[in-house]
Design a protein around this motif. Structure first.
Motif: not given
Length: 448
Positions: A51-75
């Motif tokens: 799910v996460v991999d599909a979201v970042i790929r689609r978010a990149q495509e739909l916003t005409r971006s060159t990259g996308a990332v999910v960042e998780i807060l760790d401390g």
């Protein structure tokens, strides 16, 4: 039965029944891509990572971006948990939450936009430069109403995003949060999260080790250059020398060194150091021999490489393009190469026949020299298919005024077969082994 299109005034829904908030003034094409993204993500609901991999790929495509990332807060830090496009190489990267737009996004629980990281006081400018972004959109990801991560799209250009992109990002974030909630219990999510965090920490430690090793190599001047002759197959006379990088004994091969350097963002630094050392010996190479240096497309288009090359007699240099993968901007690469050729540089495509990329390079760049990979040369005396392939490339080269140079000639039978096919030039252990410049020149570059 196919689902009917939404009637006027009715909000469209995905297969799961989730309402899609479309951006105002959105085109039919974007609407279709949003629905396709929703349907894809819903079908993957059983697997949170997919799910996460599909979201970042689609978010990149739909916003005409060159990259996308999910960042998780760790401390006190964010971890690049999953990434696509130009951000993919940064997976596992750790960034401080304080002073970052991602941290502010979670604190405010709203989508934030940065139009230019060089001017926006809310961002970590050093981190943005490291990742290679100038503008970005960051949206919080929620679980049971609490933000635990951010979805970010990025671009190397300032002012890349519009108001409609903010709505798209909000929709994607809502969707991934809902699907993750249906897919797994919160404890399972935390367990998976912690496992990936530990992997990310190991990746980051490995990355730090690589960076330290490469920087230490360059500072300690441990990189060495050897030279291998390129010769006429008919009489063994040398016409050029290829500069080859050699690293300390007991360490990985040159290909591994350069691949690892590219992985941690030091590819340009290492390539420039190798080119600097090789060109530093050009004055010791007697006329009329040329010196051939290996450079990737990414390095060729930089001003640093052009400045380095301009400090030498460019009419005595061959630039071999080494990249095996696709080139994103052939127009820019062609412009750089044409400028070098106008000053006498010969352009060669290395490793032709090793993959599709080298063949595309030939068609796009019209090189002066085509170097055939060892995979075509080895055993050519007993393999009719290799002979047919080499003959076809030779015919193509003749029609485009390019010169063929074969690599990896290792015995007399291979040499005789290549001469019979009309190949004029080559290199390999049978013709001359790599070695110090004085030794190669003293032996006239010919071992047979």
């Amino acid at each position: 039965m196919a689902k009917e299109s939404p009637r006027e005034g009715e909000m469209p829904t995905s297969r799961s029944g989730t309402v899609v908030a479309l951006p105002a003034g959105n085109s039919a094409g974007l609407y279709a891509r949003i629905i396709a993204a929703q349907n894809e993500i819903v079908l993957l609901a059983h697997d949170p990572n997919k799910v996460v991999d599909a979201v970042i790929r689609r978010a990149q495509e739909l916003t005409r971006s060159t990259g996308a990332v999910v960042e998780i807060l760790d401390g006190e830090e964010f971890v690049y948990w999953a990434a696509s496009g130009t951000a993919h190489a940064q997976t596992g990267l750790r960034m401080p939450s304080a002073g970052s737009l991602s941290g502010l996004c979670l604190a405010r629980n709203q989508v934030l936009r940065c139009d230019d990281s060089e001017e926006d006081p809310r961002v970590n400018r050093v981190a943005c430069r490291r990742v290679g972004l100038r503008s970005m959109l960051v949206t919080p990801l929620l679980y049971e109403g609490r933000p635990f991560a951010v979805l970010k799209v990025l671009s190397p250009y300032p002012g890349a995003y519009r108001e409609s992109d903010i709505q798209v990002m909000g929709m994607m974030a809502t969707l991934v949060g809902a699907v993750l909630g249906h897919a797994i219990e919160y404890s399972d999510l935390l367990s998976d999260y912690r496992g990936r965090i530990e992997i990310d920490r190991r990746i980051e430690r490995h990355r730090d080790d690589l960076v330290g090793g490469i920087e230490s190599l360059i500072r300690g001047r441990q990189l060495n250059i050897v030279f291998q002759p390129m010769v006429s197959l008919s009489d063994g006379k040398m016409f050029a020398l290829e500069a080859l990088s050699r690293f300390p004994e007991g360490t990985p091969s040159p290909d591994v060194w350069f691949a690892q350097a590219a992985e941690v963002g030091l590819g340009l630094m290492l390539e420039l150091e190798a080119a600097r050392l090789a060109l530093g010996r050009l004055a010791d190479v007697p006329q009329p021999y040329r010196l051939s240096i290996n450079v990737s497309p990414e390095t060729i288009v930089t001003g640093a490489f052009e400045a380095l090359l301009s400090a030498h007699d460019m009419a005595r240099v061959i630039v071999e393009i080494t990249e095996h993968t696709t080139v994103p901007d052939y127009d820019r690469l062609r412009t750089s190469l044409r400028g070098m050729q106008s000053r006498g540089v010969l352009v060669a495509i290395d490793d032709t026949g090793a993959g599709f990329a080298s063949l595309r390079h030939i068609l796009q760049l019209a090189p002066d020299i085509i170097k055939l990979d060892i995979s075509l040369t080895r055993g050519i005396d007993i393999d009719a298919r290799r002979q047919t392939m080499v003959a076809a490339i030779q015919t193509f080269a003749s029609g485009t005024n390019a010169t063929i140079v074969v690599e990896g000639v290792e015995n007399e039978n291979e040499l005789a077969t290549l001469i019979g096919l009309g190949i004029e030039y080559g290199q390999g252990y049978y013709l001359g082994r790599p070695g110090p410049l004085d030794a190669v020149l003293g032996g006239e570059g010919v071992a047979r």
